[in-house]
Write a protein that holds these residues in place. Structure first.
Motif, short mmCIF file in Angstrom:
data_model
loop_
_atom_site.label_atom_id
_atom_site.label_comp_id
_atom_site.label_asym_id
_atom_site.label_seq_id
_atom_site.Cartn_x
_atom_site.Cartn_y
_atom_site.Cartn_z
N HIS A 25 32.98 26.63 47.67
CA HIS A 25 33.21 27.92 47.70
C HIS A 25 31.91 28.61 48.91
CE1 HIS A 25 29.04 29.30 45.03
NE2 HIS A 25 29.33 27.87 44.65
N GLU A 29 31.16 31.64 51.71
CA GLU A 29 29.76 32.10 51.76
C GLU A 29 29.07 31.32 52.93
OE1 GLU A 29 28.04 34.17 47.39
OE2 GLU A 29 29.54 32.25 46.72
N HIS A 53 27.21 35.09 43.24
CA HIS A 53 27.77 35.34 44.97
C HIS A 53 26.60 36.01 45.90
CE1 HIS A 53 31.14 32.51 44.38
NE2 HIS A 53 31.60 33.60 42.52
N ARG A 55 27.69 36.95 48.35
CA ARG A 55 28.34 38.15 49.32
C ARG A 55 29.84 38.95 48.28
NH1 ARG A 55 31.54 35.67 54.96
NH2 ARG A 55 29.76 35.94 55.88
N GLN A 57 33.75 40.26 46.76
CA GLN A 57 34.85 39.30 46.72
C GLN A 57 35.46 39.95 46.21
OE1 GLN A 57 32.74 36.76 43.22
NE2 GLN A 57 34.40 35.52 44.43
N TRP A 84 37.39 43.91 43.02
CA TRP A 84 36.49 43.59 44.26
C TRP A 84 35.51 43.64 43.04
CZ3 TRP A 84 35.60 42.97 48.11
CH2 TRP A 84 34.26 44.13 48.93
N ALA A 87 28.15 41.86 45.61
CA ALA A 87 27.39 41.41 46.05
C ALA A 87 26.46 41.38 45.33
CB ALA A 87 27.12 41.38 46.95
N THR A 103 40.80 34.36 47.09
CA THR A 103 38.98 34.73 46.63
C THR A 103 38.40 34.79 48.05
OG1 THR A 103 38.70 33.34 45.03
CG2 THR A 103 36.73 34.45 46.64
N PHE A 105 36.05 36.58 50.80
CA PHE A 105 34.61 37.19 50.51
C PHE A 105 34.14 38.08 51.49
CE2 PHE A 105 34.24 32.84 48.56
CZ PHE A 105 33.83 32.76 47.28
N GLU A 107 30.88 40.16 53.30
CA GLU A 107 29.68 39.44 53.94
C GLU A 107 29.10 41.24 53.70
OE1 GLU A 107 25.41 38.68 55.05
OE2 GLU A 107 27.60 37.59 55.11
N THR A 138 36.84 29.00 58.89
CA THR A 138 35.80 29.53 58.42
C THR A 138 34.67 29.89 59.76
OG1 THR A 138 34.22 27.73 58.21
CG2 THR A 138 35.47 28.99 56.06
#
Length: 272
Positions: A25, A29, A53, A55, A57, A84, A87, A103, A105, A107, A138
Motif C-alpha cells: 500500500h 500513498e 494513512h 492520505r 482514502q 471515506w 487522512a 481502495t 487514496f 492526497e 501510479t
C-alpha cells in the motif's frame, strides 16, 4: 478476537504478501500523483490492526462487509457502500464474509473533500470508475486518459451522498464497556436503570454523559447499533425473521418497519 484471526499491522510497515495479489500500500500513498487506487482481497474474519494513512482514502468492497472502528466510532460498510476516511485517522478493519476491498487514496488538499469520516453510497458509475482506477498505474501522465479517469472519479466522490451507517463510541471507559456488552448481546432489553447501575452511575448521570459523548440518547444508540449489526447478518444471508429476533425486535414486521424508516428501503431490498 480468536488467535486464528490474522492481524496485519500496516502503520509504518510493509505487509508481507500472502500471494501475488497482495500489493504494497505504501507505493500507492507515496506516488507523486494526487490519486491512486489498489485492490486487495481478504478472507472472512481477517482483521487489520490499528493503523493510519497519510492520505485520505475511500474504502469500498465489491463483496463482503467491512467494520471500521476508531476511537470515536464505528462504521459498517456493506457492498454498494463505501467509507471515506480522513487522512491520519487511526482505525481497524474487520472483515465479515470474504471481502474484495478496493481502495482509492487521495492526497490531502486535492479538493474540498469531507473533513469527517463517513459512509457514502457507491453509485453504479462510481463503482465502475473504482474498478477501472485499480488498473491505472501510479505514475500516470497528466492530461492523459488515465488522468481524466481519475479526475472524473474525484468529481463523483465529491458528489456522493452520505449515509447513516455510523455508530459513535464513548471515550468514558464505563460507557464503552456498556456499549461492548450491547454489541455482544444486541437482543438484551435491560432498562437504562440496569445499565447505569452496572456502570456505577445514577440513571440521570448515565444518560447525560452518554448523550454528551455520543451525541445521541442511549435508546437511540442502541437502536442504531442493532440496525448496523443486522446489516452484517443480512449480508451473510441470514433469514430476516432470525435477524429480527436476534437483534431485539419482537417480530419481523417490527424490524422491517424500523429498518425502512432508517434506511429508506425494507431489509429485503437493501442489498439489491
Amino acid at each position: 478476537m480468536p488467535k486464528s484471526v490474522l492481524k496485519r499491522t500496516l502503520m509504518n510497515t510493509v505487509p508481507q504478501p500472502r500471494d501475488a495479489g497482495l500489493t504494497d500500500h505504501l507505493r500507492f500513498e507515496n506516488t507523486p500523483m494526487p490519486m491512486a487506487a489498489m485492490a486487495v482481497d481478504y478472507a472472512h474474519n481477517e482483521f487489520i490492526a490499528s493503523h493510519f494513512h497519510r492520505r485520505a482514502q475511500l474504502l469500498y468492497a465489491i463483496e463482503g462487509v467491512m467494520i471500521i472502528a476508531s476511537a470515536s466510532g464505528r462504521w459498517v460498510v456493506p457492498p454498494t457502500r463505501g467509507v471515506w476516511l480522513a487522512a491520519g485517522l487511526e482505525h481497524t478493519v474487520q472483515m465479515s464474509g470474504n471481502v474484495k476491498m478496493r481502495t482509492v487514496f487521495v492526497e490531502p488538499g486535492t479538493e474540498p473533500l469531507p473533513d469527517e469520516s463517513c459512509v457514502v453510497e457507491i453509485t453504479p458509475l462510481m463503482r465502475e470508475l473504482i474498478l477501472a482506477a485499480i488498473h491505472v498505474p501510479t505514475d500516470y501522465v497528466n492530461d492523459s486518459r488515465d488522468a481524466r479517469l481519475m479526475r472524473l472519479l474525484l468529481d463523483e466522490l465529491i458528489a456522493l451522498p452520505v449515509l447513516p451507517l455510523y455508530l459513535p463510541w464513548p471515550r468514558d471507559t464505563r460507557l464503552a464497556r456498556t456499549c461492548d456488552r450491547l454489541m455482544q448481546a444486541p437482543c438484551d432489553d435491560a432498562i437504562i436503570d440496569d445499565w447505569a447501575r452496572d456502570a456505577g452511575l445514577s440513571a440521570k448521570t448515565f444518560q447525560r454523559r452518554f448523550a454528551r459523548e455520543t451525541g445521541m440518547t442511549f435508546g437511540r444508540w442502541r437502536q442504531q447499533a442493532r440496525l448496523l449489526q443486522a446489516l452484517e447478518a443480512l449480508a451473510r444471508g441470514e433469514k430476516i425473521v432470525n435477524v429480527a429476533l436476534d437483534h431485539g425486535y419482537a417480530s419481523q414486521s417490527a424490524f422491517a418497519a424500523m429498518f425502512k424508516r432508517h434506511f429508506g428501503v425494507p431489509p429485503s431490498a437493501f442489498y439489491r
